[in-house]
Design a protein around this motif. Structure first.
Motif, PDB file in Angstrom:
ATOM      1  N   UNK A  15       0.823  -1.210   0.000  1.00  0.00           N
ATOM      2  CA  UNK A  15       0.000   0.000   0.000  1.00  0.00           C
ATOM      3  C   UNK A  15       0.863   1.269   0.000  1.00  0.00           C
ATOM      4  N   UNK A  16       1.745   1.345  -0.980  1.00  0.00           N
ATOM      5  CA  UNK A  16       2.668   2.474  -1.107  1.00  0.00           C
ATOM      6  C   UNK A  16       2.325   3.372  -2.295  1.00  0.00           C
ATOM      7  N   UNK A  21       5.783   5.990  -6.765  1.00  0.00           N
ATOM      8  CA  UNK A  21       6.219   6.663  -7.993  1.00  0.00           C
ATOM      9  C   UNK A  21       7.463   7.517  -7.726  1.00  0.00           C
ATOM     10  N   UNK A  22       7.516   8.178  -6.597  1.00  0.00           N
ATOM     11  CA  UNK A  22       8.706   8.939  -6.220  1.00  0.00           C
ATOM     12  C   UNK A  22       9.918   8.007  -6.124  1.00  0.00           C
ATOM     13  N   UNK A  23       9.723   6.839  -5.527  1.00  0.00           N
ATOM     14  CA  UNK A  23      10.805   5.854  -5.405  1.00  0.00           C
ATOM     15  C   UNK A  23      11.246   5.366  -6.779  1.00  0.00           C
ATOM     16  N   UNK A  28      15.380   5.243 -11.058  1.00  0.00           N
ATOM     17  CA  UNK A  28      15.621   5.375 -12.495  1.00  0.00           C
ATOM     18  C   UNK A  28      16.603   6.511 -12.776  1.00  0.00           C
ATOM     19  N   UNK A  29      16.593   7.545 -11.966  1.00  0.00           N
ATOM     20  CA  UNK A  29      17.463   8.708 -12.176  1.00  0.00           C
ATOM     21  C   UNK A  29      18.896   8.495 -11.674  1.00  0.00           C
ATOM     22  N   UNK A  50      -0.408  -1.414  -9.812  1.00  0.00           N
ATOM     23  CA  UNK A  50      -0.674  -0.811 -11.118  1.00  0.00           C
ATOM     24  C   UNK A  50       0.403   0.202 -11.497  1.00  0.00           C
ATOM     25  N   UNK A  51       0.837   0.990 -10.534  1.00  0.00           N
ATOM     26  CA  UNK A  51       1.880   1.992 -10.793  1.00  0.00           C
ATOM     27  C   UNK A  51       3.186   1.307 -11.168  1.00  0.00           C
ATOM     28  N   UNK A  52       3.564   0.289 -10.409  1.00  0.00           N
ATOM     29  CA  UNK A  52       4.812  -0.432 -10.693  1.00  0.00           C
ATOM     30  C   UNK A  52       4.715  -1.130 -12.048  1.00  0.00           C
TER      31      UNK A  52
END
Length: 91
Positions: A15-16, A21-23, A28-29, A50-52
């Motif tokens: 439940x993150x 998305x910030x992580x 990635x950066x 879903x975001x991952x």
């Protein structure tokens, strides 16, 4: 001697959706990215998976592993469950 850093990143997530998305953007950066990044979703009931999944579609070294919800909440429990799941897949 090869000085190239290579590492695997395992991230537990439950439940993150508010933070994942910030992580994802942060990793990635990075200048030195992981050879493999496994995000272990432990019974998430929000939009974490879903975001991952959206990011993983474009990042070949990112994988989502969805685990059923368990009572054991510590990181070591996730790693043990992941190892058992991997062994079962090989059998």
């Amino acid at each position: 001697m090869d000085d190239t850093l290579s590492y695997v990143l395992i991230t537990p997530a439950r439940n993150e959706a508010d933070f994942i998305e910030f992580t994802l953007k942060s990793v990635v950066a990075q200048t030195v990215r992981p050879a493999k990044w496994v995000i272990v979703s432990d019974g998430s009931t929000d939009a974490t998976d879903e975001i991952v999944t959206q990011y993983a579609a474009n990042i070949p070294w990112l994988e989502l592993v969805r685990m059923p919800e368990r009572r054991e909440r510590d990181f070591a429990g996730k790693v043990r469950a992941l190892m058992l799941d991997t062994r079962e897949c090989r059998a």
